[in-house]
Write an enzyme that holds these catalytic residues in place. Structure first.
Site, mmCIF file in Angstrom:
data_model
loop_
_atom_site.group_PDB
_atom_site.id
_atom_site.type_symbol
_atom_site.label_atom_id
_atom_site.label_comp_id
_atom_site.label_asym_id
_atom_site.label_seq_id
_atom_site.Cartn_x
_atom_site.Cartn_y
_atom_site.Cartn_z
ATOM 1 N N HIS A 2 -9.109 -2.139 -4.612
ATOM 2 C CA HIS A 2 -8.006 -2.590 -4.093
ATOM 3 C C HIS A 2 -7.158 -3.552 -4.454
ATOM 4 O O HIS A 2 -5.754 -3.502 -4.451
ATOM 5 C CB HIS A 2 -8.606 -2.836 -2.622
ATOM 6 N N HIS B 119 1.098 -1.571 -0.041
ATOM 7 C CA HIS B 119 0.159 0.135 -0.316
ATOM 8 C C HIS B 119 0.779 0.742 0.144
ATOM 9 O O HIS B 119 0.811 2.483 -0.539
ATOM 10 C CB HIS B 119 -0.804 0.479 1.437
ATOM 11 N N HIS C 48 -0.878 -10.649 -4.160
ATOM 12 C CA HIS C 48 0.733 -10.920 -4.976
ATOM 13 C C HIS C 48 1.736 -12.019 -5.562
ATOM 14 O O HIS C 48 2.715 -11.574 -5.870
ATOM 15 C CB HIS C 48 0.714 -10.516 -2.274
ATOM 16 N N ASP D 275 -3.029 -2.980 -4.817
ATOM 17 C CA ASP D 275 -2.464 -3.609 -5.200
ATOM 18 C C ASP D 275 -0.925 -3.969 -6.041
ATOM 19 O O ASP D 275 0.096 -4.068 -5.558
ATOM 20 C CB ASP D 275 -2.223 -5.267 -4.068
HETATM 21 ZN ZN LIG Z 1 -3.950 -5.018 0.084
#
Ligand SMILES: [Zn+2]
Length: 311
Positions: free
Chosen positions: A248, A90, A275, A252
């Site tokens: 969001h 973030h 991720h 990311d």
């Molecule tokens: Zn996040």
């Protein structure tokens, strides 16, 4: 010379901040309080974390995909001595969204504070630090051909594109999320208005499971969107955007992909990504020298035409 914040707008000179600024808060997984300081840095430094150990000794860890360790719940950077800093995505999104090339992030703990689960607090700190233009040209990674990675039904890819574009798609069985897609050319206005306020999210059943194994200890309705067992958002204030979840995921991705070490010119697309997939597609891209070139903008910064400096 001070600059206004121009975000993803192609800029021909490198940028750092004018002064040191600090923020303090708790990590979402450790729950421990930490102070994170943004410190100006010289040309070609890149973004480097300086992680302080319990003796006050500082350990540098470059914000680069080559340093990515675990990607289970967040993105974690690790150096060869075993020092690490986690939940970097973030703050990295805020840095990429502010088009900052060179900066040191000094942190006196192992995890970046979570604040409200979005990039808002980091953007406010960087605004206070003010951007300053440097003497060297900024470099970009221009995507030259299609790169793609898959994992089960998930995939991520880069394709050539005249600009910086994100097309992020998620698909959850939970009806409150369901199928959502964010598509857009990224610039400072889009990042600030459409992406930066989107919060991390999770399911109450998962939070309880994580608590049982000593994770998500700092997780609360103040820093996460939480979906209850009745498939509704528990947070009293509700959603900041109707499709806050996919926004969001885009936030990311912006943070994770900034670990390429330079902003990219191209289109990033993902389906049910995260991720791990973001680190995997970056590694696949950077491993194929025919898939990209490093370019600098011409002096006026106004044209997409670029000068190749290396492969
Ligand atoms: Zn996040």
């Amino acid at each position: 010379m001070r600059l206004i914040n121009t975000g993803f707008v192609l800029r021909n000179l490198q940028t750092t901040i004018a002064k040191r600024v600090s923020v303090s808060g708790a990590g979402v997984h450790s729950g421990a309080p930490v102070t994170l300081s943004f410190i100006p840095a010289a040309v070609d430094t890149g973004i480097v974390f300086h992680v302080m150990d319990s003796e006050g000794v500082t350990h540098p860890i470059k914000a680069h995909v080559s340093q990515v360790g675990a990607t289970d719940l967040s993105t974690k950077l690790t150096n060869s001595a075993g020092m690490s800093v986690s939940t970097i995505e973030h703050v990295m999104a805020a840095i990429a969204g502010s088009a900052i090339d060179n900066m040191v992030l000094e942190i006196n703990g192992p995890e970046v504070p979570i604040f409200d689960g979005s990039s808002t607090a980091f953007l406010a700190a960087l605004d206070e630090a003010e951007l300053v233009q440097q003497s060297a040209k900024r470099r970009y990674i221009r995507i030259l051909k299609h790169s793609r990675v898959e994992s089960g039904t998930s995939w991520a890819e880069f394709i050539p594109y005249d600009g910086t574009r994100y097309e992020v798609e998620i698909d959850f069985e939970t009806p409150v999320i369901g199928h959502q897609k964010f598509s857009g050319d990224m610039n400072d206005t889009v990042f600030r208005r459409e992406i930066s306020r989107a919060r991390t999210f999770g399911f109450m059943r998962d939070v309880e499971r994580l608590w049982a194994v000593g994770l998500a200890l700092g997780s609360s309705l103040d820093n996460s969107l939480v979906i209850g067992d009745d498939n509704t958002v528990i947070n009293p204030g509700g959603l900041r955007y109707p499709d806050e979840f996919v926004r969001h995921k885009t936030l990311d991705a912006i943070g994770d992909l900034s670990l390429a070490g330079a902003p990219f010119i191209g289109c990033y697309r993902s389906y049910r990504g995260g991720h791990r997939l973001n680190a995997t597609i970056l590694r696949a891209l950077l491993a194929d020298s025919s898939a990209f070139e490093i370019v600098e903008m011409p002096q006026d910064g106004s044209s997409m035409t670029s000068v190749a400096v290396s492969h």
